[in-house]
Every structure is written in structure tokens, then in C-alpha cells.
Design an enzyme around this catalytic site. Structure first.
Site, PDB file in Angstrom:
ATOM      1  N   CYS A   2       0.830  -1.221   0.000  1.00  0.00           N
ATOM      2  CA  CYS A   2       0.000   0.000   0.000  1.00  0.00           C
ATOM      3  C   CYS A   2       0.856   1.259   0.000  1.00  0.00           C
ATOM      4  O   CYS A   2       1.918   1.303   0.632  1.00  0.00           O
ATOM      5  CB  CYS A   2      -0.881   0.040   1.226  1.00  0.00           C
ATOM      6  SG  CYS A   2      -1.976  -1.374   1.351  1.00  0.00           S
ATOM      7  N   ARG A  27       5.239   0.393  -5.932  1.00  0.00           N
ATOM      8  CA  ARG A  27       5.232  -0.439  -4.728  1.00  0.00           C
ATOM      9  C   ARG A  27       4.376  -1.693  -4.896  1.00  0.00           C
ATOM     10  O   ARG A  27       4.504  -2.628  -4.120  1.00  0.00           O
ATOM     11  CB  ARG A  27       4.701   0.370  -3.548  1.00  0.00           C
ATOM     12  CG  ARG A  27       5.589   1.531  -3.175  1.00  0.00           C
ATOM     13  CD  ARG A  27       4.889   2.466  -2.204  1.00  0.00           C
ATOM     14  NE  ARG A  27       4.692   1.873  -0.895  1.00  0.00           N
ATOM     15  CZ  ARG A  27       5.533   1.992   0.117  1.00  0.00           C
ATOM     16  NH1 ARG A  27       6.634   2.680  -0.029  1.00  0.00           N
ATOM     17  NH2 ARG A  27       5.273   1.440   1.280  1.00  0.00           N
ATOM     18  N   TRP A  73      -2.796  -2.681  -1.705  1.00  0.00           N
ATOM     19  CA  TRP A  73      -2.362  -4.036  -2.047  1.00  0.00           C
ATOM     20  C   TRP A  73      -3.132  -4.936  -1.083  1.00  0.00           C
ATOM     21  O   TRP A  73      -2.901  -4.891   0.129  1.00  0.00           O
ATOM     22  CB  TRP A  73      -0.856  -4.147  -1.835  1.00  0.00           C
ATOM     23  CG  TRP A  73      -0.248  -5.439  -2.310  1.00  0.00           C
ATOM     24  CD1 TRP A  73       0.204  -5.724  -3.568  1.00  0.00           C
ATOM     25  CD2 TRP A  73      -0.020  -6.620  -1.527  1.00  0.00           C
ATOM     26  NE1 TRP A  73       0.687  -7.007  -3.613  1.00  0.00           N
ATOM     27  CE2 TRP A  73       0.559  -7.580  -2.383  1.00  0.00           C
ATOM     28  CE3 TRP A  73      -0.265  -6.970  -0.200  1.00  0.00           C
ATOM     29  CZ2 TRP A  73       0.919  -8.851  -1.952  1.00  0.00           C
ATOM     30  CZ3 TRP A  73       0.086  -8.239   0.232  1.00  0.00           C
ATOM     31  CH2 TRP A  73       0.679  -9.158  -0.642  1.00  0.00           C
ATOM     32  N   ASN A  99      -1.828   1.672   5.711  1.00  0.00           N
ATOM     33  CA  ASN A  99      -0.902   0.658   5.212  1.00  0.00           C
ATOM     34  C   ASN A  99      -0.526  -0.186   6.417  1.00  0.00           C
ATOM     35  O   ASN A  99      -0.168   0.356   7.460  1.00  0.00           O
ATOM     36  CB  ASN A  99       0.332   1.351   4.614  1.00  0.00           C
ATOM     37  CG  ASN A  99       1.396   0.355   4.176  1.00  0.00           C
ATOM     38  OD1 ASN A  99       1.153  -0.841   4.125  1.00  0.00           O
ATOM     39  ND2 ASN A  99       2.566   0.863   3.862  1.00  0.00           N
ATOM     40  N   GLY A 100      -0.639  -1.518   6.292  1.00  0.00           N
ATOM     41  CA  GLY A 100      -0.306  -2.382   7.419  1.00  0.00           C
ATOM     42  C   GLY A 100      -1.439  -3.340   7.709  1.00  0.00           C
ATOM     43  O   GLY A 100      -2.348  -3.504   6.887  1.00  0.00           O
ATOM     44  N   GLU A 486      18.734 -16.562  -7.993  1.00  0.00           N
ATOM     45  CA  GLU A 486      18.321 -15.214  -8.375  1.00  0.00           C
ATOM     46  C   GLU A 486      17.818 -15.177  -9.827  1.00  0.00           C
ATOM     47  O   GLU A 486      16.818 -14.522 -10.135  1.00  0.00           O
ATOM     48  CB  GLU A 486      19.497 -14.236  -8.160  1.00  0.00           C
ATOM     49  CG  GLU A 486      19.250 -12.797  -8.553  1.00  0.00           C
ATOM     50  CD  GLU A 486      18.089 -12.106  -7.839  1.00  0.00           C
ATOM     51  OE1 GLU A 486      17.523 -12.664  -6.885  1.00  0.00           O
ATOM     52  OE2 GLU A 486      17.728 -11.006  -8.273  1.00  0.00           O
ATOM     53  N   LYS A 490      14.051 -14.054 -10.936  1.00  0.00           N
ATOM     54  CA  LYS A 490      13.775 -12.986 -11.923  1.00  0.00           C
ATOM     55  C   LYS A 490      12.777 -13.474 -12.958  1.00  0.00           C
ATOM     56  O   LYS A 490      11.818 -12.800 -13.277  1.00  0.00           O
ATOM     57  CB  LYS A 490      15.042 -12.517 -12.658  1.00  0.00           C
ATOM     58  CG  LYS A 490      16.053 -11.705 -11.884  1.00  0.00           C
ATOM     59  CD  LYS A 490      15.589 -10.360 -11.438  1.00  0.00           C
ATOM     60  CE  LYS A 490      14.836 -10.420 -10.157  1.00  0.00           C
ATOM     61  NZ  LYS A 490      15.347 -10.033  -8.928  1.00  0.00           N
ATOM     62  N   GLU A 493       9.201 -14.100 -11.456  1.00  0.00           N
ATOM     63  CA  GLU A 493       8.541 -12.872 -11.010  1.00  0.00           C
ATOM     64  C   GLU A 493       7.885 -12.117 -12.157  1.00  0.00           C
ATOM     65  O   GLU A 493       6.788 -11.613 -12.019  1.00  0.00           O
ATOM     66  CB  GLU A 493       9.586 -11.904 -10.417  1.00  0.00           C
ATOM     67  CG  GLU A 493       9.964 -12.139  -8.995  1.00  0.00           C
ATOM     68  CD  GLU A 493      10.964 -11.087  -8.507  1.00  0.00           C
ATOM     69  OE1 GLU A 493      10.734 -10.540  -7.432  1.00  0.00           O
ATOM     70  OE2 GLU A 493      11.972 -10.811  -9.197  1.00  0.00           O
ATOM     71  N   HIS A 509      19.257 -35.399  -7.522  1.00  0.00           N
ATOM     72  CA  HIS A 509      18.415 -35.834  -6.400  1.00  0.00           C
ATOM     73  C   HIS A 509      16.969 -35.388  -6.588  1.00  0.00           C
ATOM     74  O   HIS A 509      16.272 -35.150  -5.610  1.00  0.00           O
ATOM     75  CB  HIS A 509      18.989 -35.293  -5.087  1.00  0.00           C
ATOM     76  CG  HIS A 509      20.380 -35.778  -4.834  1.00  0.00           C
ATOM     77  ND1 HIS A 509      20.655 -37.062  -4.405  1.00  0.00           N
ATOM     78  CD2 HIS A 509      21.588 -35.178  -5.008  1.00  0.00           C
ATOM     79  CE1 HIS A 509      21.964 -37.223  -4.296  1.00  0.00           C
ATOM     80  NE2 HIS A 509      22.556 -36.089  -4.661  1.00  0.00           N
ATOM     81  N   LYS A 608       6.822  -4.131  -4.207  1.00  0.00           N
ATOM     82  CA  LYS A 608       8.230  -3.747  -4.130  1.00  0.00           C
ATOM     83  C   LYS A 608       8.728  -3.785  -2.703  1.00  0.00           C
ATOM     84  O   LYS A 608       9.845  -4.175  -2.427  1.00  0.00           O
ATOM     85  CB  LYS A 608       8.381  -2.326  -4.716  1.00  0.00           C
ATOM     86  CG  LYS A 608       9.800  -1.810  -4.750  1.00  0.00           C
ATOM     87  CD  LYS A 608      10.622  -2.567  -5.767  1.00  0.00           C
ATOM     88  CE  LYS A 608      12.077  -2.189  -5.763  1.00  0.00           C
ATOM     89  NZ  LYS A 608      12.882  -3.271  -6.371  1.00  0.00           N
TER      90      LYS A 608
HETATM   91  C1  G6P Z   1       9.943  -7.983  -2.365  1.00  0.00           C
HETATM   92  C2  G6P Z   1      10.529  -7.393  -3.642  1.00  0.00           C
HETATM   93  C3  G6P Z   1      11.884  -8.022  -3.922  1.00  0.00           C
HETATM   94  C4  G6P Z   1      12.812  -7.852  -2.728  1.00  0.00           C
HETATM   95  C5  G6P Z   1      12.166  -8.370  -1.430  1.00  0.00           C
HETATM   96  C6  G6P Z   1      12.970  -7.927  -0.222  1.00  0.00           C
HETATM   97  O1  G6P Z   1       9.644  -9.327  -2.555  1.00  0.00           O
HETATM   98  O2  G6P Z   1       9.652  -7.613  -4.712  1.00  0.00           O
HETATM   99  O3  G6P Z   1      12.457  -7.409  -5.052  1.00  0.00           O
HETATM  100  O4  G6P Z   1      13.983  -8.548  -2.956  1.00  0.00           O
HETATM  101  O5  G6P Z   1      10.859  -7.825  -1.271  1.00  0.00           O
HETATM  102  O6  G6P Z   1      12.920  -6.537  -0.136  1.00  0.00           O
HETATM  103  P1  G6P Z   1      14.008  -5.617   0.520  1.00  0.00           P
HETATM  104  O7  G6P Z   1      13.518  -4.216   0.281  1.00  0.00           O
HETATM  105  O8  G6P Z   1      14.039  -5.975   1.975  1.00  0.00           O
HETATM  106  O9  G6P Z   1      15.301  -5.881  -0.153  1.00  0.00           O
END
Ligand code: G6P
Length: 613
Positions: A2, A27, A73, A99-100, A486, A490, A493, A509, A608
Site C-alpha cells: 500500500c 510499490r 495491495w 498501510n499495514g 536469483e 527474476k 517474477e 536428487h 516492491k
Molecule cells: C519484495 C521485492 C523483492 C525484494 C524483497 C525484499 O519481494 O519484490 O524485489 O527482494 O521484497 O525486499 P528488501 O527491500 O528488503 O530488499
């Protein structure tokens, strides 16, 4: 997650709020709304993008110099017009955005229902505004006092802004475990979840602390009290953010811009902290605590998502270069596990946003248990940066694309610098080797630049060939195992292709059972020490007809003959390969997602900054 923006000033609030909401879009959200004060309260909210809200408010009364805006959100209740914020109390006098998560909302709701309150949404937020209104009306209180009293009954996390129709020249804001920044302009104030909606109006900000209530009027300015009703004082900070950093600058997506910024952002992260000619690395944040860092028995690294992957690379770096035992933990697991934390431990929190709820809570616990806490954070002034004993900002500038790219390489750069310092200070890296590594690290920005230029066409071609895949595996060993994780993150996501990262040797395995002619297998095969073993893994995949995309070191002809596609990266010292091998994987995920028609910067369901647990 949010996003909150609120305005009080001499200008029309509507354009400020709409612009602010579009700044907050990154966000992640699924509905948006605004409330404007002009003697009466006009509230407009819509499921979907801010665009829908703009369309909806055409030809409506959007006048007023005071107002609030919100991107939601969904947590409690589906994303729709009714659950969207702002929410009003029973009489329609108060309006609130949040937010929260209010954790005890069910108890509060049933108590309010007994007093005759009825609710139209499924949200915890509506319960909070009813509670504030109930307290206000019962005792005829000023808005800020009603907010303060209500918040003493609430458990959970909140950043809120509230307005009162009967007190139209005031906004009240409060926070606990969710960020809130107040911008102080000329004849105006803004309140927002982060500085992005504020920066074009003023650079002067105050960060609210937990359990503080801010009352803002043009007449009396900003007055902050804590929940015990004591006035608190705050320093005004100057934010360094530039508006251009929040624009796409000619790129189609922020993610692409951020991928291409990496030669500069990695160099920015090193700037003033490393000198290749003289052969040293220094971090101000480490210097004040050097004795404790050098004598540490163990390092615990906390993070979530991409930041956790950076932490995994750090485990290899600190153990390899500094012989320091490391444990890497998902913050969400660590915080609920009653872990053993000793005062000789260093607890390192890695977070781009500095606001991830689980990382914050885990860090808070580690601090209470006596560890030295150190933050690797991007957003200056964020909650995690302020909670830690010390830390180093990665200084890569605002990251807007939900999928983290430049923050990841910034984090890995910072962790590499820390490992070099500790390796040297702890006596495990002889001076000549330390200086050699410093020199090679300083060449990484130029190598990333060259890599981006050289791999662009090949990556686009491969993305075109593979865009219809359904399943994929990412394999890597040693320093490149976290890179495999990673790379897979990517792809899943932003393109929604199923992707799993695995240590290459673990393939036998389990995942090998999935390999057939439709399985895409990305192999990060750059490590010198494990090269032959990875070649064997590729042979095993090919024997089962899997499609192999290999990331290799320039000049590697063995793998070229075996793999269906190869992408070359420049040669570097093995501990630094993640900074290069991750780049084509970011770019490949980007181009695949674009070819599949996905909204790369705002992938479905993702946020985000995850400010709720
Ligand atoms: C969310 C974002 C990711 C990020 C993760 C941790 O899932 O979409 O891109 O890696 O949060 O966020 P931070 O701000 O703690 O790195």
C-alpha cells in the site's frame, strides 16, 4: 505494498495526490482512491490502476486544498471498489487510509458491532476508522486525541492518515512498523509512505517514529506526540533524491533502465570507499566497530527475496575470504524460531527498501539479544537503516522496478568490500592478495558495461526462442549457486514461467526426473574450480534432451559445443563472478517477459516493499 500520500497546503490537492499516487505505483497495488476536503468530503476509489481512478474522477468535484490518496495491495478482502481506501467511519465524518495490518481487528470489530456499528467492507482498515470515530464522538475529542487513544487499543502494524470533515484544515498521521515520511514545504506539507511523492515539492523531510501521531495544520505546522501524549522533537533531513531518478529516461521500463544503470551504480557503491591504485577498501560504518567485527565468532545474515540471495553470496565471500562462519536466514523464519544469538555475533540485515517487515522484526529481536547489528540498505533514512547499530548504504539510487536488479549488484558489491576488509583485518588475506582483489573489483563496472553491450543481441535472440517455455531449471555451483536462485526468481517474477534454482549437483536428487525436450535448463558455468563438474551436469541434461542455455566465461569452447545457447561473460576472480553472471539472467528475464506481453515493472500480485508479514 500500500502507498500513502496526503497533502495540505495552498495548492489544489487533487493533482498533487494523483501525481503522488503514480509515483507510488511501483510499490505494487490493486486499487486506488482519494479523499478531498472542501467543507464536505469527496471520496473516489476504484479497483485497478491509478488510470482508472483518473477516468472515474473526470467531471467530478475534485476541489480542495487538503486531501489524501492511497494505493491498496489487498490483505483483508479482495481487491474491489468497496475494499479500496479511503474508508469512512459510521457517520461519514472521518476518512482514513492505512498501510499495514490491524491484527486484533476481529475483536475490535465485534465490540464496535455491539455499539451499533455496521461495516460495508471486509477490511481491517474500516474497523480502525470506526474505532477512532467511536472514541471521538463518545468524548467529543479533537481528531488527534481520538486517533491517539484508538491506537493504544490496536495491535499490528499501521501507517495511517485521517481527516475530519468537521475540522477541515488538519490532517493527522501516525505510524507503527510501517513507514511514514512528512515533507515540509513552503506553505504546504505532504505525508507519504516514502519520499517519491514528496521530492518534487520539497527536499525537507521528517521521518516519523513508531507510535507517533503527527498533527498537521498550516497554522501551527507539524506537531508530533507519542502514544503517551508527550511531544517529541525531530530533526529535519534533506533528501538527496532527484526527480530524474524517478523517470524512465527513454527506456520502456524502469527495470531495463535499472539493468543498464549497473556499471554506474556499482561504481557509485564503491565511490570514496575503495582506491585501486593505493590498494585499500574502507567503510565508515565498519570502522567504528572494527574491533567487534574482527573478533566476531559468527555472522548471521537476514534478508528476504533477492536480498536473501545476496546474503547467500555473502556466505561464500565471508567464509572464503575472511574465514568467518556465516549463517544466512530468511528473516521470516528466523524471527519465529527462537534462534540462538550471542553478543559476539554480528547480525547483518540486507534490504533494498529498508522497510521489509520480517527483516525489521528479525533484526529488532537480534538487537535485543545483544548482537552487533549492521545494515546493508539502499533507501536512506529507512526503518532498518535507523534500527541498526551501524551500516553502509549501497547508494544505487531509487529502484522502481519490482524485480530487483541494481540493488542486488549493489548489495553484492558492498558485501564483497566488507569481506575484503574483514579478510585483511582478520589476517586471512595477505596484503598482496588483498590489493590484487581490490584492483580486480575496481574493474567490475567496466566489465559489466562491456558485458551489457556484448550480450544484448544474443540475449534478445535467446528470449525469442524460449519465450513459450513452461518450466525451467537454473543450475549453479559455489558462488554461482545463489546466482541460479536469483536468475530463477527474476524469470518467475516477471514472465510467470515456472523456474527453480538448484545447486547443480543436486539435480540428480530430484529435478533430473523433470528433464525432457521441453525443459529449459540454464546453467551458470563460469566457475573455474567447478568447471568440469558443471560440464558433466550439462552432459546429463543433454542426454535427456533438455534445452541448455549456458552462461560461460569468454573463450570457453568446451561448453559452446555442448549447449544449445551460450552467453559469454568477461573473466574475473571467482568471488566476483556473481556480479557478472547475474547480468545476462536479468536481461533474459526482462526480454522474455516483454515478449510474453507482461507488465515488467508491476508484475501481478508482487509488491516492491513488503511492509506486512
Ligand atoms: C519484495 C521485492 C523483492 C525484494 C524483497 C525484499 O519481494 O519484490 O524485489 O527482494 O521484497 O525486499 P528488501 O527491500 O528488503 O530488499
Amino acid at each position: 505494498m500500500c502507498g500513502i500520500v496526503a497533502y495540505i497546503g495552498t495548492k489544489d490537492a487533487y493533482p498533487v495526490l494523483i501525481k503522488g499516487l503514480s509515483r507510488l505505483e511501483y510499490r505494487g497495488y490493486d486499487s486506488a482512491g482519494i479523499a478531498l476536503q472542501n467543507g464536505t468530503l469527496n471520496i473516489y476509489k476504484k479497483k485497478g490502476k491509478v488510470e482508472n481512478l483518473i477516468e472515474f474522477t473526470k467531471n467530478k468535484d475534485t476541489s480542495g486544498h487538503v486531501g489524501m490518496g492511497h494505493t491498496r495491495w489487498a490483505t483483508h478482502g479482495k481487491p474491489d471498489d468497496t475494499n479500496a481506501h479511503p474508508h469512512t467511519g459510521g457517520t461519514g465524518r472521518l476518512v482514513l487510509i492505512h498501510n499495514g495490518i490491524i491484527e486484533n481487528y476481529a475483536v475490535l470489530k465485534s465490540a464496535l458491532q455491539k455499539h451499533g456499528h455496521t461495516f460495508s467492507s471486509e477490511t481491517d482498515t474500516e474497523v480502525l476508522v470506526h474505532l477512532i470515530e467511536e472514541i471521538q464522538l463518545r468524548e467529543n475529542l479533537a481528531l488527534e486525541e481520538a486517533v491517539r487513544q484508538a491506537l493504544t487499543q490496536v495491535t499490528g502494524a499501521y501507517a495511517i492518515v485521517v481527516m475530519d470533515r468537521e475540522d477541515p484544515h488538519k490532517i493527522v498521521a501516525a505510524r507503527k512498523s510501517s513507514p511514514l515520511v512528512v515533507g515540509i514545504g513552503k506553505e504546504s506539507f505532504l505525508v507519504a509512505s516514502d519520499a517519491t511523492p514528496i521530492v518534487e515539492h520539497t527536499k525537507n523531510v521528517v521521518y516519523l517514529d513508531d507510535e507517533e501521531v503527527a498533527t498537521i495544520t498550516l497554522e501551527h505546522g507539524l506537531v508530533i506526540k507519542n502514544l503517551r501524549n508527550e511531544t517529541t522533537t525531530h530533526t529535519v533531513h534533506a533528501i538527496e533524491l532527484q526527480i530524474e531518478q524517478l523517470e524512465k529516461g527513454g527506456y520502456d521500463y524502469f527495470m531495463l533502465k535499472e539493468i543498464y544503470e549497473q556499471p554506474v551504480t556499482i561504481a557509485e557503491c564503491m565511490r570514496g570507499r575503495m582506491n585501486a591504485e593505493e590498494g585499500w577498501v574502507r567503510l565508515g560504518g565498519m570502522e567504528e566497530h572494527m574491533k567487534r567485527l574482527v573478533n566476531a565468532q559468527r555472522m548471521i545474515i537476514l534478508g528476504c527475496g533477492t536480498s536473501w540471495h545476496a546474503g547467500m553470496i555473502a556466505e561464500y565471500l565471508f567464509e572464503d575470504l575472511a574465514r568467518l562462519p556465516v549463517e544466512v536466514e530468511y528473516a521470516s523464519e528466523f524471527r519465529y524460531r527462537n534462534p540462538v544469538v550471542r553478543d559476539q555475533d554480528i547480525v547483518l540485515a540486507i534490504s533494498q527498501s529498508g522497510e521489509t517487515a520480517d527483516t525489521f522484526a528479525a533484526l529488532e529481536m537480534a538487537k535485543e539479544r545483544g548482537a552487533l547489528t549492521y545494515g546493508i540498505v539502499n533507501v536512506v533514512g529507512s526503518s532498518i537503516a535507523r534500527l541498526t547499530h551501524s551500516g553502509s548504504y549501497i547508494h544505487v539510487g531509487p529502484e522502481i522496478g519490482v524485480a530487483s536488479t541494481k540493488a542486488f549488484t549493489g548489495q553484492v558489491t558492498m558485501l564483497t568490500m566488507m569481506a575484503l576488509i574483514l579478510g585483511y583485518e582478520r589476517g586471512y588475506l595477505p596484503k598482496s592478495r588483498y590489493q590484487e582483489l581490490v584492483q580486480e573489483l575496481s574493474r567490475i563496472p567496466e566489465k559489466v558495461d562491456r558485458l551489457l553491450k556484448n550480450c544484448q543481441k544474443q540475449v534478445e535472440y535467446i528470449a525469442g526462442e524460449l519465450k513459450d517455455a513452461v518450466n525451467s531449471l537454473y543450475l549453479g555451483r559455489g558462488y554461482n549457486f545463489p546466482v541460479a536462485l536469483e536468475g530463477a526468481l527474476k524469470l518467475k517474477e516477471i514472465s510467470y514461467i515456472h523456474a527453480e534454482g538448484y545447486p547443480a549437483a543436486e539435480m540428480k536428487h530430484g529435478p533430473i526426473a523433470l528433464i525432457d525436450e521441453n525443459m529449459l535448463v540454464f546453467v551458470i558455468a563460469t566457475n573455474k574450480s567447478a568447471h568440469d563438474k558443471v560440464v558433466s551436469n550439462i552432459q546429463e541434461v543433454k542426454a535427456r534432451k533438455g534445452i541448455v542455455v549456458a552462461v560461460v566465461t569468454e573463450g570457453d569452447t568446451d561448453i559452446k559445443e555442448l549447449a544449445d545457447f551460450t552467453i559469454e561473460i568477461p573473466e574475473t576472480e571467482e568471488p566476483f563472478t556473481p556480479l557478472l553472471s547475474v547480468i545476462p539472467l536479468q536481461l533474459l528475464a526482462y526480454h522474455t517477459a516483454v515478449l510474453r506481453g507482461c507488465n515488467v515493472d508491476q508484475p501481478r500480485n508482487l509488491a516492491k516493499s513488503v511492509t506486512v508479514e
